[in-house]
Design an enzyme around this catalytic site. Structure first.
Site, PDB file in Angstrom:
ATOM      1  N   ILE A 106      -9.623   4.447   0.397  1.00  0.00           N
ATOM      2  CA  ILE A 106      -8.082   4.860   0.928  1.00  0.00           C
ATOM      3  C   ILE A 106      -7.277   3.873   1.192  1.00  0.00           C
ATOM      4  O   ILE A 106      -6.169   3.747   0.631  1.00  0.00           O
ATOM      5  CB  ILE A 106      -8.228   6.180   1.767  1.00  0.00           C
ATOM      6  CG1 ILE A 106      -8.871   7.328   1.014  1.00  0.00           C
ATOM      7  CG2 ILE A 106      -6.603   6.210   2.392  1.00  0.00           C
ATOM      8  CD1 ILE A 106      -9.197   8.515   2.168  1.00  0.00           C
ATOM      9  N   GLU A 107      -7.690   2.920   1.974  1.00  0.00           N
ATOM     10  CA  GLU A 107      -6.642   1.727   2.439  1.00  0.00           C
ATOM     11  C   GLU A 107      -6.138   0.989   1.031  1.00  0.00           C
ATOM     12  O   GLU A 107      -5.059   0.709   0.955  1.00  0.00           O
ATOM     13  CB  GLU A 107      -7.506   0.903   3.308  1.00  0.00           C
ATOM     14  CG  GLU A 107      -7.840   1.400   4.716  1.00  0.00           C
ATOM     15  CD  GLU A 107      -6.397   1.831   5.452  1.00  0.00           C
ATOM     16  OE1 GLU A 107      -5.340   1.276   5.224  1.00  0.00           O
ATOM     17  OE2 GLU A 107      -6.372   2.699   6.337  1.00  0.00           O
ATOM     18  N   THR A 108      -7.298   0.322   0.244  1.00  0.00           N
ATOM     19  CA  THR A 108      -6.936  -0.300  -0.894  1.00  0.00           C
ATOM     20  C   THR A 108      -7.253   0.005  -2.146  1.00  0.00           C
ATOM     21  O   THR A 108      -7.440  -1.074  -3.172  1.00  0.00           O
ATOM     22  CB  THR A 108      -7.172  -1.816  -0.429  1.00  0.00           C
ATOM     23  OG1 THR A 108      -8.719  -1.793  -0.378  1.00  0.00           O
ATOM     24  CG2 THR A 108      -6.553  -2.435   0.948  1.00  0.00           C
ATOM     25  N   MET A 133       0.903  -1.140   0.019  1.00  0.00           N
ATOM     26  CA  MET A 133       0.020   0.107  -0.023  1.00  0.00           C
ATOM     27  C   MET A 133       0.876   1.106  -0.037  1.00  0.00           C
ATOM     28  O   MET A 133       0.657   2.108  -0.718  1.00  0.00           O
ATOM     29  CB  MET A 133      -0.851  -0.006   1.240  1.00  0.00           C
ATOM     30  CG  MET A 133      -1.971   1.272   1.446  1.00  0.00           C
ATOM     31  SD  MET A 133      -2.949   0.978  -0.102  1.00  0.00           S
ATOM     32  CE  MET A 133      -3.690   2.782  -0.059  1.00  0.00           C
ATOM     33  N   TYR A 167      -4.951  11.855   7.517  1.00  0.00           N
ATOM     34  CA  TYR A 167      -5.791  10.956   7.307  1.00  0.00           C
ATOM     35  C   TYR A 167      -7.302  10.690   7.517  1.00  0.00           C
ATOM     36  O   TYR A 167      -8.142  10.562   6.706  1.00  0.00           O
ATOM     37  CB  TYR A 167      -5.259   9.416   8.013  1.00  0.00           C
ATOM     38  CG  TYR A 167      -6.017   8.029   7.657  1.00  0.00           C
ATOM     39  CD1 TYR A 167      -5.589   7.374   6.665  1.00  0.00           C
ATOM     40  CD2 TYR A 167      -6.959   7.768   8.623  1.00  0.00           C
ATOM     41  CE1 TYR A 167      -6.143   6.199   6.263  1.00  0.00           C
ATOM     42  CE2 TYR A 167      -7.768   6.513   8.148  1.00  0.00           C
ATOM     43  CZ  TYR A 167      -7.460   5.820   7.026  1.00  0.00           C
ATOM     44  OH  TYR A 167      -8.089   4.550   7.112  1.00  0.00           O
TER      45      TYR A 167
END
Lengths: 174, 331
Positions: B124-126, A1, B312
């Site tokens: 956002i993570e993946t 990521m 974030y």
């Protein structure tokens, strides 16, 4: 990521050097007569955007122009062309005529007489960049057609325009 | 809970992870692999031969260590925003909403978390499950647990949790994949978070956060719910701050521990309609125009429990807003 994020950043950096970044979100064209209903207040999917009703203070505020009744704008579409301005940093956190608080990242605008919470499509005729926004404030500057959030001005590519004119078209009524 | 390290590294993330390490590490001193195996045997009744054989097949990844050693650099908010909130991520969020509508509706009903917040975290993570990472989790955690002394305790605790997961869920420890830091699946859960917060949302007997969008959605919503998400309450709202009070307000703890009334006495000029006893905190972000201020509520703080950074959490919130805006135009 993480690696992907770095490469994304690098890629964006490279892009920024060569071509101007268009940040406008492509929004599918909406038929001219389409009326998009605003989700009801109890919609669980949008709880963190409280729908704030104009309070009594607003009704008695002298600088707020009289709000045109909805039937005056019942005939859709309604369209206009003119000069756009945008809010400044010190406006961030101010209460708008609708009771909502101005956010420099908001998809919102001030207009002289369109009903509060009506939605308009705003287009930069020079670039074609466009967005659908919500009127939530009253305009006090007489030379402007519309005053938009800082983020929208940036998104529509108006910051660098010598004469930032826009087309606006009403797409729904509450 | 994704584990990041530069370019978006923040002091809050670092502090939070250190606190986790102190709270959750099972053992006070970093162990050797041999000691770790002994502890797994005595505390969790693993077969020593099984573990010895297993770790013989685990490779130490030097590329992970070189990523961790790269110095972190905190990006200002407006650069962070440009990198994460892209037109394609917004549009894919709308598609994800339509494809996973049933699971999202169920998650909102059960846990109170709005669909767009769950979608934005996964986006956002993946990138909606596209980049879940292709490091073997056991190799990431073993590399960091035994070759990265600064965080050895933390990663050994995660490795311990990971081995327990493989036994509890009947998984081959060499199979599950994740980020270089061991964050797993569509929502990038660290193993300790998986054990506490992952749910079997599709009731098939498995908590499959790797390929089941339903389980991933339920797990992300449950994570936020368990950390105190308040149904239908505000997340974050713009505010003004009296110029002479900025330093004082920013020196307060990064937690919503103060009422709006207390903050107003210290120089906050907030125009919102929340009751004066609402708990809040001041958030400052660097915009293109200069520093701007927001009032963050409990729900904003809850998002920072997923990744301990105000940038974030704001990216999650603003991406969620953009997706919700698009959804309201194309329901």
């Amino acid at each position: 990521m993480k690696i992907i994020l770095i490469s994304l950043l690098t890629l964006l950096g490279l892009l920024a050097c060569s071509t101007p970044l268009k940040t406008t979100v492509p929004i599918p064209t909406i038929p001219q007569n389409a009326v998009t209903p605003i989700p009801p207040k109890t919609d669980l999917t949008k709880p963190e955007v409280p729908t704030i009703q104009p309070d009594e203070e607003l009704i008695t505020r002298p600088e707020v122009p009289i709000i045109a009744p909805d039937h005056a704008h019942a005939e859709l579409p309604w369209a206009s062309h003119g000069l756009a301005g945008w809010y400044q940093l010190q406006d961030h956190g101010n209460k708008t005529a609708s009771g909502q608080i101005y956010d420099l990242y908001g998809m919102t605008a001030a207009h002289a007489n369109l009903p509060l919470f009506s939605r308009v499509e705003i287009t930069n005729p020079h670039t074609g960049q466009h967005a659908i926004i919500t009127i939530n404030d009253r305009l006090t500057e007489s030379h402007l057609l519309i005053k938009i959030s800082y983020f929208l001005a940036q998104q529509l590519g108006l910051m660098t325009s010598p004469s930032p004119t826009v087309n606006i078209r009403r797409i729904d009524a509450r | 809970m994704r584990l990041t390290h530069s370019p978006f590294f923040s002091p809050f993330l670092l502090l939070g992870l250190l606190l986790i390490a102190i709270n959750e590490a099972t053992w006070a001193q970093p162990n050797t692999l041999e000691q770790f195996i002994n502890n797994m045997v005595t505390q969790h009744h693993f077969d020593p031969q099984y573990l010895t054989q297993l770790f013989k097949q685990v490779k130490i990844k030097n590329n992970i260590l070189s990523v961790m050693d790269r110095p972190g650099e905190a990006k200002p908010w407006y650069q962070y925003r440009t990198a994460l909130i892209t037109p394609s991520r917004i549009n894919q969020g709308l598609q994800f909403w339509k494809q996973q509508a049933a699971s999202l509706t169920k998650a909102t009903a059960q846990y109170g978390v709005p669909a767009e917040i769950v979608i934005a975290i996964i986006g956002i993570e993946t990138s909606y499950g596209d980049n879940t990472g292709n490091f073997k989790v056991i190799e990431s955690l073993t590399t960091l647990g035994f070759h990265y002394p600064r965080r050895a305790e933390f990663f050994q605790g995660e490795l311990e949790a990971f081995l327990l997961i493989t036994r509890e869920e009947g998984l081959d420890p060499l199979q599950p994949e994740g980020s270089y830091a061991g964050a797993m699946g569509i929502g990038q859960f660290m193993p300790t978070s998986y054990r506490k917060y992952a749910v079997d949302f599709n009731k098939d007997g498995k908590r499959n956060i790797w390929t089941s969008f339903e389980d991933a959605i339920g797990s992300v919503a449950n994570y936020l719910h368990q950390h105190g998400w308040q149904r239908e309450q505000s997340v974050i709202t713009p505010t003004k701050v009296r110029p002479d009070a900025i330093d004082q307000l920013l020196s307060l703890k990064f937690e919503p521990n103060y009422t709006l009334q207390e903050l107003a006495q210290q120089g906050l000029s907030y125009n919102g309609n929340e009751p004066p006893n609402t708990l809040a905190m001041i958030i400052d972000l660097k915009t293109e125009l200069g520093t701007a201020y927001w009032v963050g509520f409990k729900n904003f703080y809850v998002i920072t429990r997923y990744n301990r950074s105000k940038n974030y959490a704001m990216a999650v919130y603003q991406l969620a807003q953009e997706i919700a805006h698009l959804y309201s135009l194309n329901p």
